[in-house]
Motif scaffolding. Sequence first.
Motif, PDB file in Angstrom:
ATOM      1  N   ASP A  66       0.852  -1.180   0.000  1.00 43.17           N
ATOM      2  CA  ASP A  66       0.000   0.000   0.000  1.00 43.17           C
ATOM      3  C   ASP A  66       0.889   1.232   0.000  1.00 43.17           C
ATOM      4  O   ASP A  66       1.651   1.456   0.937  1.00 43.17           O
ATOM      5  CB  ASP A  66      -0.910  -0.005   1.223  1.00 43.17           C
ATOM      6  CG  ASP A  66      -1.985   1.069   1.168  1.00 43.17           C
ATOM      7  OD1 ASP A  66      -1.855   2.019   0.363  1.00 43.17           O
ATOM      8  OD2 ASP A  66      -2.952   0.951   1.926  1.00 43.17           O
ATOM      9  N   LEU A  67       0.792   2.040  -1.045  1.00 44.31           N
ATOM     10  CA  LEU A  67       1.642   3.214  -1.203  1.00 44.31           C
ATOM     11  C   LEU A  67       0.970   4.513  -0.756  1.00 44.31           C
ATOM     12  O   LEU A  67       1.535   5.579  -0.948  1.00 44.31           O
ATOM     13  CB  LEU A  67       2.084   3.343  -2.668  1.00 44.31           C
ATOM     14  CG  LEU A  67       2.962   2.210  -3.184  1.00 44.31           C
ATOM     15  CD1 LEU A  67       3.181   2.349  -4.686  1.00 44.31           C
ATOM     16  CD2 LEU A  67       4.279   2.176  -2.446  1.00 44.31           C
ATOM     17  N   HIS A  68      -0.201   4.425  -0.152  1.00 38.63           N
ATOM     18  CA  HIS A  68      -0.876   5.637   0.337  1.00 38.63           C
ATOM     19  C   HIS A  68       0.042   6.392   1.292  1.00 38.63           C
ATOM     20  O   HIS A  68       0.679   5.797   2.161  1.00 38.63           O
ATOM     21  CB  HIS A  68      -2.173   5.281   1.074  1.00 38.63           C
ATOM     22  CG  HIS A  68      -3.311   5.021   0.159  1.00 38.63           C
ATOM     23  ND1 HIS A  68      -3.808   3.753  -0.058  1.00 38.63           N
ATOM     24  CD2 HIS A  68      -4.052   5.852  -0.594  1.00 38.63           C
ATOM     25  CE1 HIS A  68      -4.817   3.828  -0.901  1.00 38.63           C
ATOM     26  NE2 HIS A  68      -4.984   5.089  -1.253  1.00 38.63           N
ATOM     27  N   GLY A  69       0.132   7.690   1.113  1.00 35.96           N
ATOM     28  CA  GLY A  69       0.933   8.532   1.995  1.00 35.96           C
ATOM     29  C   GLY A  69       2.388   8.672   1.590  1.00 35.96           C
ATOM     30  O   GLY A  69       3.119   9.470   2.176  1.00 35.96           O
ATOM     31  N   LEU A  78      10.064   1.853  -2.190  1.00 33.27           N
ATOM     32  CA  LEU A  78       9.229   0.807  -1.591  1.00 33.27           C
ATOM     33  C   LEU A  78       8.827  -0.236  -2.625  1.00 33.27           C
ATOM     34  O   LEU A  78       8.835  -1.442  -2.349  1.00 33.27           O
ATOM     35  CB  LEU A  78       7.974   1.431  -0.970  1.00 33.27           C
ATOM     36  CG  LEU A  78       8.161   2.237   0.303  1.00 33.27           C
ATOM     37  CD1 LEU A  78       6.881   3.014   0.640  1.00 33.27           C
ATOM     38  CD2 LEU A  78       8.546   1.324   1.453  1.00 33.27           C
ATOM     39  N   LEU A  79       8.486   0.213  -3.817  1.00 35.15           N
ATOM     40  CA  LEU A  79       8.081  -0.689  -4.888  1.00 35.15           C
ATOM     41  C   LEU A  79       9.227  -1.603  -5.298  1.00 35.15           C
ATOM     42  O   LEU A  79       9.040  -2.816  -5.441  1.00 35.15           O
ATOM     43  CB  LEU A  79       7.573   0.125  -6.082  1.00 35.15           C
ATOM     44  CG  LEU A  79       7.054  -0.647  -7.279  1.00 35.15           C
ATOM     45  CD1 LEU A  79       5.904  -1.554  -6.894  1.00 35.15           C
ATOM     46  CD2 LEU A  79       6.615   0.328  -8.371  1.00 35.15           C
ATOM     47  N   ALA A  80      10.423  -1.051  -5.460  1.00 33.43           N
ATOM     48  CA  ALA A  80      11.584  -1.863  -5.848  1.00 33.43           C
ATOM     49  C   ALA A  80      11.879  -2.923  -4.791  1.00 33.43           C
ATOM     50  O   ALA A  80      12.110  -4.096  -5.116  1.00 33.43           O
ATOM     51  CB  ALA A  80      12.798  -0.966  -6.065  1.00 33.43           C
ATOM     52  N   ARG A  81      11.837  -2.528  -3.525  1.00 29.08           N
ATOM     53  CA  ARG A  81      12.109  -3.478  -2.434  1.00 29.08           C
ATOM     54  C   ARG A  81      11.029  -4.556  -2.366  1.00 29.08           C
ATOM     55  O   ARG A  81      11.322  -5.741  -2.211  1.00 29.08           O
ATOM     56  CB  ARG A  81      12.210  -2.735  -1.105  1.00 29.08           C
ATOM     57  CG  ARG A  81      12.648  -3.623   0.027  1.00 29.08           C
ATOM     58  CD  ARG A  81      12.957  -2.897   1.317  1.00 29.08           C
ATOM     59  NE  ARG A  81      12.943  -1.454   1.166  1.00 29.08           N
ATOM     60  CZ  ARG A  81      12.459  -0.613   2.071  1.00 29.08           C
ATOM     61  NH1 ARG A  81      11.987  -1.049   3.202  1.00 29.08           N
ATOM     62  NH2 ARG A  81      12.489   0.676   1.869  1.00 29.08           N
ATOM     63  N   PHE A  82       9.780  -4.151  -2.490  1.00 27.86           N
ATOM     64  CA  PHE A  82       8.659  -5.085  -2.434  1.00 27.86           C
ATOM     65  C   PHE A  82       8.752  -6.125  -3.552  1.00 27.86           C
ATOM     66  O   PHE A  82       8.589  -7.328  -3.310  1.00 27.86           O
ATOM     67  CB  PHE A  82       7.344  -4.310  -2.534  1.00 27.86           C
ATOM     68  CG  PHE A  82       6.129  -5.183  -2.612  1.00 27.86           C
ATOM     69  CD1 PHE A  82       5.654  -5.845  -1.486  1.00 27.86           C
ATOM     70  CD2 PHE A  82       5.434  -5.328  -3.806  1.00 27.86           C
ATOM     71  CE1 PHE A  82       4.524  -6.641  -1.551  1.00 27.86           C
ATOM     72  CE2 PHE A  82       4.304  -6.117  -3.880  1.00 27.86           C
ATOM     73  CZ  PHE A  82       3.841  -6.780  -2.756  1.00 27.86           C
ATOM     74  N   GLY A  99      -3.630   4.126  -5.035  1.00 31.19           N
ATOM     75  CA  GLY A  99      -4.638   5.167  -4.862  1.00 31.19           C
ATOM     76  C   GLY A  99      -5.083   5.714  -6.200  1.00 31.19           C
ATOM     77  O   GLY A  99      -4.489   5.427  -7.243  1.00 31.19           O
ATOM     78  N   LYS A 100      -6.122   6.515  -6.160  1.00 36.87           N
ATOM     79  CA  LYS A 100      -6.692   7.042  -7.397  1.00 36.87           C
ATOM     80  C   LYS A 100      -6.174   8.419  -7.756  1.00 36.87           C
ATOM     81  O   LYS A 100      -6.464   8.928  -8.816  1.00 36.87           O
ATOM     82  CB  LYS A 100      -8.209   7.050  -7.304  1.00 36.87           C
ATOM     83  CG  LYS A 100      -8.748   5.638  -7.216  1.00 36.87           C
ATOM     84  CD  LYS A 100     -10.228   5.586  -7.337  1.00 36.87           C
ATOM     85  CE  LYS A 100     -10.677   4.132  -7.273  1.00 36.87           C
ATOM     86  NZ  LYS A 100     -12.099   3.988  -7.430  1.00 36.87           N
ATOM     87  N   GLY A 101      -5.418   9.032  -6.883  1.00 33.48           N
ATOM     88  CA  GLY A 101      -4.800  10.300  -7.235  1.00 33.48           C
ATOM     89  C   GLY A 101      -5.438  11.493  -6.577  1.00 33.48           C
ATOM     90  O   GLY A 101      -6.420  11.384  -5.856  1.00 33.48           O
TER      91      GLY A 101
END
Length: 146
Positions: A66-69, A78-82, A99-101
């Motif tokens: 979850d990338l919110h915030g 975070l995405l690369a590590r995940f 999220g939707k933006g």
Amino acid sequence: HAPPPAPKPRPARRREDEAAPSGRLADDPDAVLLRGDASAFRRERVSARDWQRLRRGGFSAQDELDLHGANALQAEALLARFLAEAGAHGLGCVRIIHGKGGSDGVPVLKNLVDRVLRQRGDVLAFHSAPPAQGGTGALLVLLGRR
């Protein structure tokens, strides 16, 4: 013997010069996704059956991010590590919630995630999640197994 069945008409193919009503064209990596646009990508080696299952939400996500915030820089890290950890654990399908933006209609994280996933060799395909799993604010991602 019964006569052969009548041929079924095929849907007309969209000409390349016709733009999709919303969203990004598969061959235009510089297009910008807007708030309600679906995000989709498929490598050639992904079968039509698996692609259809992914689009319908038929794969269960084995992990979720979850990338919110997060801002763009944090989200990319975070995405690369995940994805590295998911690959190391042999996961086949994950969900990424971006999220939707914002109110301006151009979601930063959604476009960032779309761009990063397209560049990664371990990502076989992704599609916006079905409404019950986050809709256009989340992606289901198929990963290549080691």
